[in-house]
Design a protein around this motif. Sequence first.
Motif, PDB file in Angstrom:
ATOM      1  N   LEU A  88       0.809  -1.225   0.000  1.00 10.56           N
ATOM      2  CA  LEU A  88       0.000   0.000   0.000  1.00 10.56           C
ATOM      3  C   LEU A  88       0.841   1.274   0.000  1.00 10.56           C
ATOM      4  O   LEU A  88       0.359   2.337  -0.404  1.00 10.56           O
ATOM      5  CB  LEU A  88      -0.953   0.006   1.197  1.00 10.56           C
ATOM      6  CG  LEU A  88      -2.113  -0.990   1.131  1.00 10.56           C
ATOM      7  CD1 LEU A  88      -2.875  -1.027   2.453  1.00 10.56           C
ATOM      8  CD2 LEU A  88      -3.067  -0.637  -0.009  1.00 10.56           C
ATOM      9  N   SER A  89       2.095   1.172   0.435  1.00 16.53           N
ATOM     10  CA  SER A  89       2.958   2.356   0.445  1.00 16.53           C
ATOM     11  C   SER A  89       3.842   2.423  -0.797  1.00 16.53           C
ATOM     12  O   SER A  89       4.708   3.297  -0.909  1.00 16.53           O
ATOM     13  CB  SER A  89       3.834   2.357   1.707  1.00 16.53           C
ATOM     14  OG  SER A  89       4.649   1.199   1.754  1.00 16.53           O
ATOM     15  N   GLU A 105       4.104   5.313   3.953  1.00 11.71           N
ATOM     16  CA  GLU A 105       4.187   4.171   4.860  1.00 11.71           C
ATOM     17  C   GLU A 105       3.390   4.381   6.142  1.00 11.71           C
ATOM     18  O   GLU A 105       2.772   3.438   6.656  1.00 11.71           O
ATOM     19  CB  GLU A 105       5.657   3.894   5.200  1.00 11.71           C
ATOM     20  CG  GLU A 105       5.862   2.625   6.010  1.00 11.71           C
ATOM     21  CD  GLU A 105       7.326   2.324   6.240  1.00 11.71           C
ATOM     22  OE1 GLU A 105       7.613   1.496   7.131  1.00 11.71           O
ATOM     23  OE2 GLU A 105       8.189   2.915   5.542  1.00 11.71           O
ATOM     24  N   ALA A 109      -0.289   3.875   5.381  1.00 10.27           N
ATOM     25  CA  ALA A 109      -0.488   2.468   5.055  1.00 10.27           C
ATOM     26  C   ALA A 109      -0.496   1.621   6.321  1.00 10.27           C
ATOM     27  O   ALA A 109      -1.315   0.693   6.461  1.00 10.27           O
ATOM     28  CB  ALA A 109       0.613   1.998   4.108  1.00 10.27           C
TER      29      ALA A 109
END
Length: 734
Positions: free
Chosen positions: A90-91, A99, A102
């Motif tokens: 997701l990052s 990050e 996420a």
Amino acid sequence: MSYIKGTFIKEIYSNKENGYIVGVLKLKETDLEISTSNIYFTGNFFNLRLRSTYLMNGEYIKHPKYGNQFHVTTYELVLPTKKEELVEFLSSDLFPIGEVTATKIVDHFGEETLNIILKDKDRLSEIPRIPQSRIDKIYKVLNEYEYSSQIVIDLTTLGFSNKNALSIVNRYKNKAMDKISENIYNLIEEMDFNFSEIDAIALNSGIEEDDDRRIQALIIYVISSCTFETGNTYMEYDEIKHNILKYLQTINDEVLEYNICKLNEKRKVVIIGEKYYLKEFYEAEKYIADRVSFMNDMAKTKIPKLEEKIEALERKNQIHYDKVQTKAIKKAITNNITIITGGPGTGKTTIIKAIVSLFQEVFQAKNSEIALLAPTGRAAKRMAETTKLYACTIHRYLGYDKDKNKFCVDEYSPNNEKYIIVDEVSMIDTILFSSLLKGIKRNVKLVLVGDYFQLPSVSQGQVLKDLMDTELIDVVKLNCLYRQNENSYIPILANEIKDKDIDDDFVIKRDDYNFIMCDNDKVIPTILYITSNALKKGYTDKDIQILAPMYKSINGIDRLNQHLQKLFNPPLDTKKSLIIGEVTYRIGDKVLQLVNDTEANVYNGDLGYIINIIDSKVSATKKNEIIIDYDGNQVTYTADKFSNFRHGYAISIHKAQGSEFPLVIMPIVNNFNRMLYNKLIYTGVTRAKKCLMIVGDPKCFTNGIMNDFVDYRKTTLKEFILEKYTYQSINIKD
């Protein structure tokens, strides 16, 4: 089938049109016994993303040029499930969050994060400070992965192969299924799919036989396939209807005419009077007519003391050019387009060499400014050996792209050579000649060399004949025979065949010729006897070529090759072999290439020898491999390419065009009758350089010589050229 699983870390090459990618995967898991941590992979993909994890199924192969690589047949995105993998995913650059965000998302939703987002993207609003625009972006990326995978599944369910399904998705993205629903037959033209394949899928999907979309696709298919069969560049209405009825027995004139008119409106079919063309053939003939007329009308180059320069060339090469040869050389130097035609032994090769020398002297032409071209690799090689300059096939010169089925060199980016000589022009079809003219500049000097009486091109058109028959372009006809000693008969026989005035003494044995009379069932034993004697006299299998007009029948090419293989390359326990279908191939076998492969630098009609056979058990690719040597060019074939070659001890006369062999043996028997005609026999006879042996029935031979029924092809190139000059003449008078 093997698998690899890992992260896509680098893209080496990609083709955006078909999704073909060469990349590097950082391995996490595999069933291959390899020590490398990174692996090269190739295949067709949709929406492959860097730094994403994939599971790929396929075969580990050794490419002859690029080395070890994993060829992917199916693949899937591996969505992360563990917390650290989800955060990393997701990052990544795919998503508009870092990050920290996420981590918050994964902490909140846990291992079901991705499923929760896909089910209800608004759940992301539960995480503080994520704007709606980012929520939409995250959902869109995830949804694309899911949706594209489903489309591939839907397409394969319809009947498409996985590779074709991926190509369709790469071309049309999320509109792929809409495209199929709208008109599946558009894939034939837009993606170069086979009509029969698309038609079967369409009918199985519920499309009616008399659907207008099918009828229009059928019309194009019929015109394309029938013109290829006949060599014509157009058809007439009754011919189209007759062939359509083979696929659709209930169609009436009103429906057929309506759909032809629709294709005409779409500019896919051109209708001129009673002639029905596919657009590309009409435009190709028109383009050739325009370009040839333009070159023909350009002012001739005046060369001071050209006669003296030719005489100096004679002294240098210790040769004498007769009046006709001198005329040919002069016209090639002064004209912008010239045709030189003649049979075997008339000095065409000698003249090409002279023209090249004078281009270099008169125009100070550099080697890079001269292009020597031919439709086959063997003819190009012969030009190179004669002139000591580089020569190549027309396909290579124009940068043929096999994947896209198009030439990279065209009217928008033509080559720069100023002086172009093309040999074996009788073999060049309409589309290829049009492509050649598009790929050269307008002010070149173009010399076309060929034999008017040889077989015409395999594909549509009869370019050399049509150009000569206009009687507007300078044509020099070489008639005097030079390639003969006092007792040489081959060139004489060729002339008699050409003139259909065969002397009864063609059955008499000569120094370089023999007609051996025998019945059908004695032909193969006789050929084997002749061949055995030739080998004892010092001929090699490279020197000896058996030519026949047909593949089937008791004396056809297939059966000849079975017997000749036993003679030339008998089985031995120590000799590796491989059975493909019903044919056994051995190391040492002579083989014939059947298709053009520019990447491997091997072309339709090239002859080579099998130098190695590698069993799948020991092959790095885990597949059977056959390695063939074509005059120093070694090409490796795996099972998907085994259909690209066949035994070459006996080959068709068509495939021999553009080649010469020291000894030619030709069976001429009554079970070949329907295939025997003047130009075929003439072409076969003229392939013999030193010795010709004909085996069979003299009556079949003479009947075939008198048969010229296939000479007539329906084309309009000649007509289009004459129209241009008629139009100009009217304008001048006005």
